[in-house]
Scaffold this motif. Structure first.
Motif, short mmCIF file in Angstrom:
data_model
loop_
_atom_site.label_atom_id
_atom_site.label_comp_id
_atom_site.label_asym_id
_atom_site.label_seq_id
_atom_site.Cartn_x
_atom_site.Cartn_y
_atom_site.Cartn_z
N LEU A 23 0.83 -1.20 0.00
CA LEU A 23 0.00 0.00 0.00
C LEU A 23 0.87 1.25 0.00
O LEU A 23 0.56 2.23 -0.69
N GLY A 24 1.96 1.23 0.73
CA GLY A 24 2.89 2.36 0.73
C GLY A 24 3.45 2.63 -0.66
O GLY A 24 3.56 3.78 -1.10
N ASP A 25 3.82 1.57 -1.38
CA ASP A 25 4.33 1.71 -2.74
C ASP A 25 3.28 2.28 -3.68
O ASP A 25 3.61 2.87 -4.71
N MET A 26 2.00 2.09 -3.34
CA MET A 26 0.90 2.62 -4.15
C MET A 26 0.53 4.05 -3.74
O MET A 26 -0.38 4.64 -4.28
N GLY A 27 1.22 4.59 -2.74
CA GLY A 27 0.96 5.95 -2.31
C GLY A 27 0.03 6.07 -1.12
O GLY A 27 -0.35 7.16 -0.72
N GLY A 28 -0.32 4.94 -0.50
CA GLY A 28 -1.21 4.94 0.66
C GLY A 28 -0.49 4.53 1.92
O GLY A 28 0.74 4.39 1.93
N SER A 29 -1.26 4.31 2.99
CA SER A 29 -0.65 3.89 4.25
C SER A 29 -1.70 3.28 5.17
O SER A 29 -2.89 3.55 5.03
N PHE A 30 -1.22 2.46 6.08
CA PHE A 30 -2.04 1.94 7.17
C PHE A 30 -1.99 2.95 8.30
O PHE A 30 -0.89 3.34 8.72
N GLN A 31 -3.12 3.38 8.80
CA GLN A 31 -3.16 4.28 9.94
C GLN A 31 -3.29 3.49 11.25
O GLN A 31 -2.71 3.85 12.25
N GLN A 32 -4.10 2.43 11.20
CA GLN A 32 -4.30 1.56 12.37
C GLN A 32 -4.58 0.15 11.88
O GLN A 32 -5.10 -0.05 10.77
N PHE A 33 -4.27 -0.83 12.72
CA PHE A 33 -4.55 -2.23 12.42
C PHE A 33 -4.93 -2.91 13.72
O PHE A 33 -4.30 -2.69 14.75
N PHE A 34 -5.97 -3.74 13.65
CA PHE A 34 -6.47 -4.45 14.84
C PHE A 34 -6.74 -5.91 14.52
O PHE A 34 -7.33 -6.22 13.48
N LEU A 35 -6.37 -6.79 15.42
CA LEU A 35 -6.88 -8.16 15.46
C LEU A 35 -8.19 -8.06 16.20
O LEU A 35 -8.26 -7.42 17.26
N THR A 36 -9.26 -8.63 15.66
CA THR A 36 -10.58 -8.44 16.27
C THR A 36 -11.29 -9.77 16.52
O THR A 36 -10.96 -10.79 15.92
N LEU A 37 -12.27 -9.70 17.41
CA LEU A 37 -13.14 -10.83 17.69
C LEU A 37 -14.50 -10.53 17.08
O LEU A 37 -14.91 -9.37 17.03
N GLY A 38 -15.20 -11.55 16.63
CA GLY A 38 -16.52 -11.31 16.07
C GLY A 38 -16.57 -11.72 14.60
O GLY A 38 -15.92 -12.68 14.19
N ASP A 39 -17.30 -10.96 13.80
CA ASP A 39 -17.52 -11.30 12.40
C ASP A 39 -16.27 -11.17 11.54
O ASP A 39 -16.20 -11.75 10.45
N HIS A 40 -15.31 -10.37 11.98
CA HIS A 40 -14.10 -10.14 11.18
C HIS A 40 -12.87 -10.46 12.01
O HIS A 40 -12.82 -10.18 13.21
N ASP A 41 -11.87 -11.04 11.35
CA ASP A 41 -10.64 -11.42 12.05
C ASP A 41 -9.73 -10.23 12.33
O ASP A 41 -9.02 -10.20 13.32
N MET A 42 -9.77 -9.26 11.41
CA MET A 42 -8.91 -8.08 11.53
C MET A 42 -9.63 -6.88 10.94
O MET A 42 -10.51 -7.04 10.10
N VAL A 43 -9.23 -5.69 11.36
CA VAL A 43 -9.75 -4.44 10.81
C VAL A 43 -8.56 -3.49 10.64
O VAL A 43 -7.72 -3.38 11.53
N ALA A 44 -8.52 -2.84 9.48
CA ALA A 44 -7.47 -1.86 9.22
C ALA A 44 -8.12 -0.53 8.84
O ALA A 44 -9.16 -0.50 8.19
N VAL A 45 -7.48 0.54 9.26
CA VAL A 45 -7.85 1.89 8.83
C VAL A 45 -6.71 2.34 7.94
O VAL A 45 -5.55 2.42 8.38
N CYS A 46 -7.03 2.60 6.67
CA CYS A 46 -6.01 2.93 5.68
C CYS A 46 -6.33 4.24 5.00
O CYS A 46 -7.49 4.64 4.92
#
Length: 97
Positions: A32-55
């Motif tokens: 994503l960095g090479d594409m001009g973006g970035s990860f702002q936050q990343f979480f391992l989560t419980l529930g319907d989704h295994d992980m959540v990222a804010v990009c």
């Protein structure tokens, strides 16, 4: 930059190789960095989704390419939500007739 919420689930392949997932996250951050973006936050989560990222990404096309690239690797499936920050939310709501 536009903000995106990425909901992530491991595939069968991804969970079988879960010990490698931190390395895959590092590779995704670089991609994503090479594409001009970035990860702002990343979480391992419980529930319907295994992980959540804010990009952040320059535009929808970059984020679409990023999501497709992740999917092609076969370790995760993603759902991407375009996010409007509070200032944009207030502007949109304020413009209602």
């Amino acid at each position: 930059m536009t903000t995106y919420i990425v909901l992530i689930n491991w595939t069968d392949q991804g969970i079988r190789n879960v010990r490698d997932s931190a390395k895959r996250l590092d590779a995704a951050k670089k991609l994503l960095g090479d594409m001009g973006g970035s990860f702002q936050q990343f979480f391992l989560t419980l529930g319907d989704h295994d992980m959540v990222a804010v990009c952040d990404a320059p535009d929808d096309a970059v984020m679409a390419r990023f999501g497709l690239s992740l999917g092609m690797a076969g370790n995760v499936r993603t759902k991407t939500l375009k996010a409007f920050p509070e200032a944009a939310y207030r502007e949109i709501i304020g413009s209602l007739g």
